[in-house]
Write a protein that holds these residues in place. Sequence first.
Motif, PDB file in Angstrom:
ATOM      1  N   VAL A 154      -3.355  -6.456  -2.743  1.00  0.00           N
ATOM      2  CA  VAL A 154      -3.826  -4.931  -2.753  1.00  0.00           C
ATOM      3  C   VAL A 154      -3.417  -4.385  -4.242  1.00  0.00           C
ATOM      4  O   VAL A 154      -3.921  -3.684  -4.447  1.00  0.00           O
ATOM      5  CB  VAL A 154      -2.066  -4.280  -1.586  1.00  0.00           C
ATOM      6  CG1 VAL A 154      -1.982  -2.851  -1.344  1.00  0.00           C
ATOM      7  CG2 VAL A 154      -1.973  -4.967  -0.352  1.00  0.00           C
ATOM      8  N   TYR A 155      -2.356  -5.456  -5.000  1.00  0.00           N
ATOM      9  CA  TYR A 155      -1.996  -4.659  -6.055  1.00  0.00           C
ATOM     10  C   TYR A 155      -3.347  -4.829  -7.186  1.00  0.00           C
ATOM     11  O   TYR A 155      -3.738  -3.625  -7.937  1.00  0.00           O
ATOM     12  CB  TYR A 155      -0.946  -5.441  -6.809  1.00  0.00           C
ATOM     13  CG  TYR A 155      -0.427  -4.878  -8.306  1.00  0.00           C
ATOM     14  CD1 TYR A 155       0.110  -3.950  -8.705  1.00  0.00           C
ATOM     15  CD2 TYR A 155      -0.755  -6.486  -9.482  1.00  0.00           C
ATOM     16  CE1 TYR A 155       0.579  -3.770 -10.027  1.00  0.00           C
ATOM     17  CE2 TYR A 155      -0.539  -5.914 -10.973  1.00  0.00           C
ATOM     18  CZ  TYR A 155      -0.409  -4.878 -10.775  1.00  0.00           C
ATOM     19  OH  TYR A 155      -0.082  -4.126 -12.254  1.00  0.00           O
ATOM     20  N   GLY A 211      -3.585   8.653 -10.636  1.00  0.00           N
ATOM     21  CA  GLY A 211      -4.057   7.872 -11.209  1.00  0.00           C
ATOM     22  C   GLY A 211      -3.880   7.583 -12.809  1.00  0.00           C
ATOM     23  O   GLY A 211      -5.029   6.693 -12.530  1.00  0.00           O
ATOM     24  N   SER A 257       0.352  -1.442  -0.380  1.00  0.00           N
ATOM     25  CA  SER A 257       0.012   0.364  -0.883  1.00  0.00           C
ATOM     26  C   SER A 257       1.198   1.670  -0.371  1.00  0.00           C
ATOM     27  O   SER A 257       0.698   2.089  -0.707  1.00  0.00           O
ATOM     28  CB  SER A 257      -0.500   0.264   1.152  1.00  0.00           C
ATOM     29  OG  SER A 257      -2.151  -1.175   0.765  1.00  0.00           O
ATOM     30  N   LEU A 273       2.173   1.346  -3.657  1.00  0.00           N
ATOM     31  CA  LEU A 273       1.279   1.919  -4.543  1.00  0.00           C
ATOM     32  C   LEU A 273       1.016   3.539  -4.676  1.00  0.00           C
ATOM     33  O   LEU A 273       0.210   3.874  -5.543  1.00  0.00           O
ATOM     34  CB  LEU A 273       0.367   0.800  -4.593  1.00  0.00           C
ATOM     35  CG  LEU A 273       1.225  -0.598  -5.674  1.00  0.00           C
ATOM     36  CD1 LEU A 273       0.042  -1.239  -4.891  1.00  0.00           C
ATOM     37  CD2 LEU A 273       1.424  -0.427  -6.827  1.00  0.00           C
ATOM     38  N   ASN A 274       0.479   3.775  -2.935  1.00  0.00           N
ATOM     39  CA  ASN A 274      -0.121   4.633  -2.968  1.00  0.00           C
ATOM     40  C   ASN A 274       0.303   5.987  -3.267  1.00  0.00           C
ATOM     41  O   ASN A 274      -0.490   6.954  -4.168  1.00  0.00           O
ATOM     42  CB  ASN A 274      -0.736   4.572  -2.049  1.00  0.00           C
ATOM     43  CG  ASN A 274      -1.986   3.985  -1.113  1.00  0.00           C
ATOM     44  OD1 ASN A 274      -2.426   3.534  -2.221  1.00  0.00           O
ATOM     45  ND2 ASN A 274      -1.906   3.891   0.503  1.00  0.00           N
ATOM     46  N   GLU A 289      -6.668  -4.664  -5.522  1.00  0.00           N
ATOM     47  CA  GLU A 289      -7.882  -3.546  -5.388  1.00  0.00           C
ATOM     48  C   GLU A 289      -7.725  -2.272  -5.740  1.00  0.00           C
ATOM     49  O   GLU A 289      -8.273  -1.622  -6.175  1.00  0.00           O
ATOM     50  CB  GLU A 289      -7.069  -3.980  -3.705  1.00  0.00           C
ATOM     51  CG  GLU A 289      -7.570  -4.775  -2.974  1.00  0.00           C
ATOM     52  CD  GLU A 289      -7.673  -5.060  -1.639  1.00  0.00           C
ATOM     53  OE1 GLU A 289      -7.291  -4.202  -0.814  1.00  0.00           O
ATOM     54  OE2 GLU A 289      -8.070  -6.386  -1.078  1.00  0.00           O
ATOM     55  N   VAL A 290      -5.309  -2.156  -6.019  1.00  0.00           N
ATOM     56  CA  VAL A 290      -5.047  -0.888  -6.646  1.00  0.00           C
ATOM     57  C   VAL A 290      -5.675  -0.664  -8.145  1.00  0.00           C
ATOM     58  O   VAL A 290      -5.995   0.273  -8.578  1.00  0.00           O
ATOM     59  CB  VAL A 290      -4.077  -0.693  -6.341  1.00  0.00           C
ATOM     60  CG1 VAL A 290      -3.218   1.125  -7.125  1.00  0.00           C
ATOM     61  CG2 VAL A 290      -3.420  -0.446  -4.483  1.00  0.00           C
ATOM     62  N   SER A 295      -9.482  -0.298  -7.903  1.00  0.00           N
ATOM     63  CA  SER A 295     -10.101   0.918  -7.761  1.00  0.00           C
ATOM     64  C   SER A 295      -9.439   2.199  -8.318  1.00  0.00           C
ATOM     65  O   SER A 295      -9.709   3.415  -8.634  1.00  0.00           O
ATOM     66  CB  SER A 295     -10.132   1.263  -6.332  1.00  0.00           C
ATOM     67  OG  SER A 295      -8.893   0.850  -5.829  1.00  0.00           O
ATOM     68  N   HIS A 296      -8.193   1.763  -9.459  1.00  0.00           N
ATOM     69  CA  HIS A 296      -7.387   3.378 -10.564  1.00  0.00           C
ATOM     70  C   HIS A 296      -7.917   2.706 -11.727  1.00  0.00           C
ATOM     71  O   HIS A 296      -6.578   2.298 -11.814  1.00  0.00           O
ATOM     72  CB  HIS A 296      -6.434   3.014  -9.923  1.00  0.00           C
ATOM     73  CG  HIS A 296      -6.764   3.955  -8.110  1.00  0.00           C
ATOM     74  ND1 HIS A 296      -6.460   3.088  -6.917  1.00  0.00           N
ATOM     75  CD2 HIS A 296      -6.264   5.514  -7.770  1.00  0.00           C
ATOM     76  CE1 HIS A 296      -6.442   3.889  -5.740  1.00  0.00           C
ATOM     77  NE2 HIS A 296      -6.794   5.399  -6.258  1.00  0.00           N
ATOM     78  N   VAL A 324       0.189   5.870  -7.209  1.00  0.00           N
ATOM     79  CA  VAL A 324      -0.948   6.302  -7.883  1.00  0.00           C
ATOM     80  C   VAL A 324      -0.871   7.657  -7.281  1.00  0.00           C
ATOM     81  O   VAL A 324      -1.493   9.131  -8.668  1.00  0.00           O
ATOM     82  CB  VAL A 324      -2.022   6.016  -7.366  1.00  0.00           C
ATOM     83  CG1 VAL A 324      -3.543   7.118  -7.213  1.00  0.00           C
ATOM     84  CG2 VAL A 324      -2.025   4.069  -7.244  1.00  0.00           C
TER      85      VAL A 324
END
Length: 373
Positions: free
Chosen positions: A198-199, A177, A165, A168-169, A201-202, A205-206, A172
């Motif tokens: 997690v990847y 994004g 997270s 990746l955050n 999920e990212v 969501s993006h 982003v």
Amino acid sequence: MKKVLKHAIAPLALGLLLVGCGTAEDTGQTGQAGSNDSDVSFESVPERFAEGEDVNIKVIRKIGGDDHTAQFLAGAQEEGSALGFDVETFTANGNTEAFHDAIAQAVNGDYDGVIISHGDDQATIEGVRDLVDSGKSVVAFDSDGGLIDIEGVTLTSQDDEELASLALNQLVEDFDGEANIVYLWVDGFPPMVRRNNVYQEVLDSHPGINELERFGVAAEDTSVQTQNAVSAMLTKYPEGEIDAIFATWDAFAIGATRALKEAGREDIAIYGIDISNADLQELQEEGNPWKYTAAVDPKLIGAVNVRILAKKLAGEETPQTYDLEASLVSQDQLLGQEESVNMVNLADIIEGWGQSDAFEEDWMKELKEHYQQ
């Protein structure tokens, strides 16, 4: 053999024995720190340690050949020696057969406890069950989640969800994004599975984050294979078509960094996971493509695993699982320093880096005070 330790402690002759051999690296060090006459009180020390009973532990790691492994093993070695334990370390350098052979040998060996690292298959579960059945205490790091079903075993890990997270955050955010990325990852290892969750999920969501390619292999020459794969991939994507690389392991990040520098590709940023002295050298190079890495101090991981094992040997309660907190390190933070940053003085930049009193009981401090005199 018993070594009697009482309030008025008799002189002890304890030396550090360094034993190293093997290609699938037995870095084995039977290390008990030296001791002198001391006024250290042993009132709170568990009986088996206060009476000087020999404690032998084995650390068995599947992956190897990287600085992270070396630091992890060093942390376990130093913490164990500080407590007066004999510590042997072994890394199979990715060789599954050698890894399981080492576990099988430990079952019949003269060890009180064993630390397993990166055991990722059913055979590991069976091997750990054999260790426990033979009367040995076990702590497993970054290993198959099924191990927590074995009574008495503690499963530790870096907080892999947080590691992924953090990196990746930041990616982003840096690209608002919208980015074309390359994903360096290998399946089959529990920490990699958690990071991949997690990847995904990212990505979900993006939708502006677009995966172009993925590659990953865990081997003795992971960095070399990664470098070759990234170099070949770059020929398919002219400058400006790749924005970033997400590397889920520092061995991947090192290989990708070398490939980008060799190709002169300054248009791609690397976001990684894990850190070591070698990694810090890369991150501190002006213009280096590796911009961020999320990490837990590998030496601290080794030390905390030894503390948990020591509590088991003392008959104290230990948790089924434990995650070590992660931090994000940026290239800008490092370049802003007056002196070169390494794994020791990184603590001057990253609050709490390399420091944790997790599972460090007062009796452990008493043992350290005695053995480190």
